[in-house]
Motif scaffolding. Structure first.
Motif, PDB file in Angstrom:
ATOM      1  N   ALA A 249       1.062  -1.417   0.058  1.00  0.00           N
ATOM      2  CA  ALA A 249       0.280  -0.050   0.326  1.00  0.00           C
ATOM      3  C   ALA A 249       1.185   1.067  -0.158  1.00  0.00           C
ATOM      4  CB  ALA A 249      -1.458   0.454   1.085  1.00  0.00           C
ATOM      5  N   TYR A 250       1.933   1.404   0.499  1.00  0.00           N
ATOM      6  CA  TYR A 250       2.800   2.771   0.858  1.00  0.00           C
ATOM      7  C   TYR A 250       3.458   2.865  -0.405  1.00  0.00           C
ATOM      8  CZ  TYR A 250       7.030   4.973   2.012  1.00  0.00           C
ATOM      9  OH  TYR A 250       8.648   5.932   1.713  1.00  0.00           O
ATOM     10  N   GLU A 251       4.143   1.729  -1.149  1.00  0.00           N
ATOM     11  CA  GLU A 251       4.439   1.859  -2.629  1.00  0.00           C
ATOM     12  C   GLU A 251       3.807   1.925  -3.947  1.00  0.00           C
ATOM     13  OE1 GLU A 251       7.949   1.627  -3.115  1.00  0.00           O
ATOM     14  OE2 GLU A 251       8.289   1.372  -1.560  1.00  0.00           O
ATOM     15  N   LEU A 252       2.746   1.798  -3.313  1.00  0.00           N
ATOM     16  CA  LEU A 252       1.524   1.735  -4.751  1.00  0.00           C
ATOM     17  C   LEU A 252       1.027   3.789  -4.088  1.00  0.00           C
ATOM     18  CD1 LEU A 252      -0.980  -0.758  -4.692  1.00  0.00           C
ATOM     19  CD2 LEU A 252       0.327  -0.062  -6.494  1.00  0.00           C
TER      20      LEU A 252
ATOM     21  N   SER B 165       3.178   6.110  -5.712  1.00  0.00           N
ATOM     22  CA  SER B 165       3.804   6.093  -7.135  1.00  0.00           C
ATOM     23  C   SER B 165       2.253   6.463  -7.556  1.00  0.00           C
ATOM     24  CB  SER B 165       3.339   4.458  -7.581  1.00  0.00           C
ATOM     25  OG  SER B 165       2.302   4.215  -7.171  1.00  0.00           O
ATOM     26  N   GLY B 166       1.754   7.198  -6.181  1.00  0.00           N
ATOM     27  CA  GLY B 166       0.715   7.978  -7.402  1.00  0.00           C
ATOM     28  C   GLY B 166      -1.144   7.533  -6.334  1.00  0.00           C
ATOM     29  N   LEU B 167      -1.232   6.245  -6.484  1.00  0.00           N
ATOM     30  CA  LEU B 167      -2.565   5.980  -6.257  1.00  0.00           C
ATOM     31  C   LEU B 167      -2.989   6.573  -5.405  1.00  0.00           C
ATOM     32  CD1 LEU B 167      -2.459   2.082  -7.062  1.00  0.00           C
ATOM     33  CD2 LEU B 167      -3.783   4.127  -8.431  1.00  0.00           C
ATOM     34  N   ASN B 168      -4.515   7.045  -4.994  1.00  0.00           N
ATOM     35  CA  ASN B 168      -5.230   7.643  -3.680  1.00  0.00           C
ATOM     36  C   ASN B 168      -5.601   6.393  -2.516  1.00  0.00           C
ATOM     37  OD1 ASN B 168      -5.997   9.842  -2.304  1.00  0.00           O
ATOM     38  ND2 ASN B 168      -7.825   9.859  -3.327  1.00  0.00           N
ATOM     39  N   ILE B 169      -4.434   6.019  -2.237  1.00  0.00           N
ATOM     40  CA  ILE B 169      -5.143   5.087  -1.334  1.00  0.00           C
ATOM     41  C   ILE B 169      -4.726   5.018   0.619  1.00  0.00           C
ATOM     42  CG2 ILE B 169      -5.669   3.206  -2.640  1.00  0.00           C
ATOM     43  CD1 ILE B 169      -2.610   2.441  -1.856  1.00  0.00           C
ATOM     44  N   ARG B 170      -5.294   5.107   1.250  1.00  0.00           N
ATOM     45  CA  ARG B 170      -4.762   5.559   2.668  1.00  0.00           C
ATOM     46  C   ARG B 170      -3.425   4.982   3.171  1.00  0.00           C
ATOM     47  NH1 ARG B 170      -8.991   1.818   5.234  1.00  0.00           N
ATOM     48  NH2 ARG B 170      -7.403   1.772   6.999  1.00  0.00           N
ATOM     49  N   GLN B 171      -2.651   4.816   4.045  1.00  0.00           N
ATOM     50  CA  GLN B 171      -1.763   4.406   4.324  1.00  0.00           C
ATOM     51  C   GLN B 171      -0.931   3.598   5.667  1.00  0.00           C
ATOM     52  OE1 GLN B 171       1.607   7.280   3.661  1.00  0.00           O
ATOM     53  NE2 GLN B 171       3.098   6.727   4.900  1.00  0.00           N
TER      54      GLN B 171
ATOM     55  N   ILE C 217      -3.143   1.227   6.073  1.00  0.00           N
ATOM     56  CA  ILE C 217      -3.121  -0.202   5.512  1.00  0.00           C
ATOM     57  C   ILE C 217      -2.750  -1.450   6.199  1.00  0.00           C
ATOM     58  CG2 ILE C 217      -3.886  -2.162   3.875  1.00  0.00           C
ATOM     59  CD1 ILE C 217      -4.762   0.353   2.084  1.00  0.00           C
ATOM     60  N   ILE C 218      -3.583  -2.379   6.682  1.00  0.00           N
ATOM     61  CA  ILE C 218      -2.637  -3.331   7.509  1.00  0.00           C
ATOM     62  C   ILE C 218      -2.779  -4.873   7.076  1.00  0.00           C
ATOM     63  CG2 ILE C 218      -1.553  -1.999   9.539  1.00  0.00           C
ATOM     64  CD1 ILE C 218      -4.093  -3.682  11.187  1.00  0.00           C
ATOM     65  N   THR C 219      -4.592  -5.023   6.434  1.00  0.00           N
ATOM     66  CA  THR C 219      -4.843  -6.125   5.601  1.00  0.00           C
ATOM     67  C   THR C 219      -5.621  -6.423   4.361  1.00  0.00           C
ATOM     68  OG1 THR C 219      -7.298  -5.602   6.504  1.00  0.00           O
ATOM     69  CG2 THR C 219      -5.875  -6.525   8.053  1.00  0.00           C
ATOM     70  N   ILE C 220      -5.262  -7.341   4.400  1.00  0.00           N
ATOM     71  CA  ILE C 220      -5.323  -8.126   3.010  1.00  0.00           C
ATOM     72  C   ILE C 220      -6.758  -7.221   2.603  1.00  0.00           C
ATOM     73  CG2 ILE C 220      -5.860  -9.857   0.952  1.00  0.00           C
ATOM     74  CD1 ILE C 220      -3.717 -10.524   2.265  1.00  0.00           C
ATOM     75  N   ASP C 221      -7.338  -7.297   3.319  1.00  0.00           N
ATOM     76  CA  ASP C 221      -9.444  -6.969   2.562  1.00  0.00           C
ATOM     77  C   ASP C 221      -9.340  -5.580   2.738  1.00  0.00           C
ATOM     78  OD1 ASP C 221      -9.809  -9.507   2.489  1.00  0.00           O
ATOM     79  OD2 ASP C 221     -10.609 -10.009   4.776  1.00  0.00           O
ATOM     80  N   GLU C 222      -8.261  -4.929   3.649  1.00  0.00           N
ATOM     81  CA  GLU C 222      -8.571  -3.327   3.103  1.00  0.00           C
ATOM     82  C   GLU C 222      -8.235  -2.813   2.138  1.00  0.00           C
ATOM     83  OE1 GLU C 222      -8.160  -2.115   8.727  1.00  0.00           O
ATOM     84  OE2 GLU C 222      -6.654  -2.014   7.149  1.00  0.00           O
ATOM     85  N   LEU C 223      -6.928  -3.249   1.524  1.00  0.00           N
ATOM     86  CA  LEU C 223      -6.627  -3.085   0.502  1.00  0.00           C
ATOM     87  C   LEU C 223      -7.334  -3.279  -0.846  1.00  0.00           C
ATOM     88  CD1 LEU C 223      -3.625  -1.694  -0.928  1.00  0.00           C
ATOM     89  CD2 LEU C 223      -2.650  -4.202  -0.949  1.00  0.00           C
ATOM     90  N   VAL C 224      -7.965  -4.952  -0.618  1.00  0.00           N
ATOM     91  CA  VAL C 224      -8.326  -4.420  -1.503  1.00  0.00           C
ATOM     92  C   VAL C 224     -10.145  -3.438  -1.888  1.00  0.00           C
ATOM     93  CG1 VAL C 224     -10.727  -6.503  -2.436  1.00  0.00           C
ATOM     94  CG2 VAL C 224      -8.004  -7.699  -1.750  1.00  0.00           C
ATOM     95  N   GLU C 225     -10.312  -3.107  -0.766  1.00  0.00           N
ATOM     96  CA  GLU C 225     -11.334  -2.308  -0.137  1.00  0.00           C
ATOM     97  C   GLU C 225     -10.930  -1.042  -0.775  1.00  0.00           C
ATOM     98  OE1 GLU C 225     -14.347  -0.745   2.758  1.00  0.00           O
ATOM     99  OE2 GLU C 225     -13.428  -2.564   3.475  1.00  0.00           O
TER     100      GLU C 225
ATOM    101  N   LEU D 298      -8.786  -0.156  -3.425  1.00  0.00           N
ATOM    102  CA  LEU D 298      -7.955  -0.843  -4.628  1.00  0.00           C
ATOM    103  C   LEU D 298      -9.569  -0.593  -5.296  1.00  0.00           C
ATOM    104  CD1 LEU D 298      -5.464  -2.687  -4.855  1.00  0.00           C
ATOM    105  CD2 LEU D 298      -5.302  -0.483  -4.839  1.00  0.00           C
ATOM    106  N   CYS D 299     -10.255  -0.981  -4.714  1.00  0.00           N
ATOM    107  CA  CYS D 299     -12.543  -1.288  -5.795  1.00  0.00           C
ATOM    108  C   CYS D 299     -12.329  -0.197  -6.051  1.00  0.00           C
ATOM    109  CB  CYS D 299     -12.845  -2.890  -5.737  1.00  0.00           C
ATOM    110  SG  CYS D 299     -12.424  -4.348  -4.747  1.00  0.00           S
ATOM    111  N   GLN D 300     -11.722   0.703  -4.779  1.00  0.00           N
ATOM    112  CA  GLN D 300     -12.978   2.001  -4.744  1.00  0.00           C
ATOM    113  C   GLN D 300     -12.429   3.573  -5.760  1.00  0.00           C
ATOM    114  OE1 GLN D 300     -12.829   3.198  -0.916  1.00  0.00           O
ATOM    115  NE2 GLN D 300     -14.569   2.266  -0.301  1.00  0.00           N
TER     116      GLN D 300
END
Length: 280
Positions: free
Chosen positions: A252-255, A258-264, A266-274, A276-278
């Protein structure tokens, strides 16, 4: 009493065999662990985390400051037995803690030395083995068990002494991923279902994700603490200290970099999937 453990301005040092000056392993550590808390302590080798754990079990005594366990000062020698009964210790290598040739006899060893009545010992052994899901192996020889199973037997041996707190000093360091999973699931179960205070020393970041609180040590001091989410969001600080973060947090940190607008945080796979899906 709200706290199971209170560590107040503790200093501890020792002389290395090749050095004349004393090496300070702990430098003014302050820490409180609440009753029923699941606390994880992380840090690189030599950060002081194992030295700290041995103070809670009164294996080491502070050179300065004090350690209070279940209301008892570890410097009070008359309370040593009670302290070690209140706060059991599980070490890295289960072979160092297993003393009998049959699993149930090994689990009974602690209560027997405490002078517990035989009928009560039998109840405690059965209960402890059931708690770590090893009851079907009660008649087995420990040396035939897997590493994860041995460590669960070692935990059962501590449980049979009815501790209020268990300190685990890198209990999964010598185990394969399957064994690590067995032991961590057992630890979480004891904390949630039995209400036992857990202090886990580890260098596997994934093991800290479900903790109530994470403490980071470096050079004998506590340099960060908070919930797993708060601590692991400090990716750059942890990397500077030579520590990893959970793989999903790293991704998540690397994404984000790289410019993706996601939370920093994130500590679980489910949170990352959620997250990315948004993204649109």
């Amino acid at each position: 009493m709200e706290n199971m453990v209170e560590i107040n301005n503790v200093f501890y040092g020792y002389k290395k065999h090749d050095q004349a000056e004393e090496f300070l392993a702990l430098r003014g550590v302050n820490l409180k662990v609440k009753i029923g808390e699941f606390l994880v302590v992380i840090g690189h080798n030599g950060s002081g985390k194992s030295t700290l754990s041995k103070h809670i079990n009164a294996i080491y005594l502070p050179k300065e400051g004090e350690v209070i366990v279940n209301g008892m000062n570890t410097k009070d020698i008359s309370k040593l037995w009670d302290i070690r009964q209140s706060a059991g210790m599980v070490f890295q290598n289960p072979d160092n803690q297993i003393v009998a040739t049959i699993v149930e006899e090994d689990v009974a060893f602690g209560p027997e030395n405490m002078g517990v009545e035989p009928k009560e010992i039998r109840k405690r052994v059965e209960s402890a083995l059931k708690a770590v899901r090893m009851e079907e192996y009660s008649k087995h020889a420990p040396h035939l068990l897997s590493g994860g199973q041995k460590q669960r037997v070692a935990i059962a041996g501590i449980l049979a002494m009815k501790p209020k707190c268990i300190i685990l000093d890198e209990p999964t360091a010598m185990l394969d991923p399957s064994g690590r999973k067995e032991v961590i699931e057992t630890i979480k179960k004891l904390n949630k279902e039995e209400g036992i205070t857990i202090i886990l020393i580890t260098h596997f970041m994934e093991e800290a994700v479900d903790a109530d609180r994470v403490v980071v040590m470096d050079d004998g001091k506590i340099v960060a603490e908070g919930t797993p989410r708060e601590v692991f969001s400090k990716v750059e600080l942890l990397k500077k200290l030579g520590l990893d973060v959970p793989q999903v947090t790293e991704l998540a940190y690397e994404l984000k970099k790289s410019g993706l607008n996601i939370r920093q945080d994130i500590i679980t796979i489910d949170e990352l999937v959620e997250e990315l899906c948004q993204l649109r």
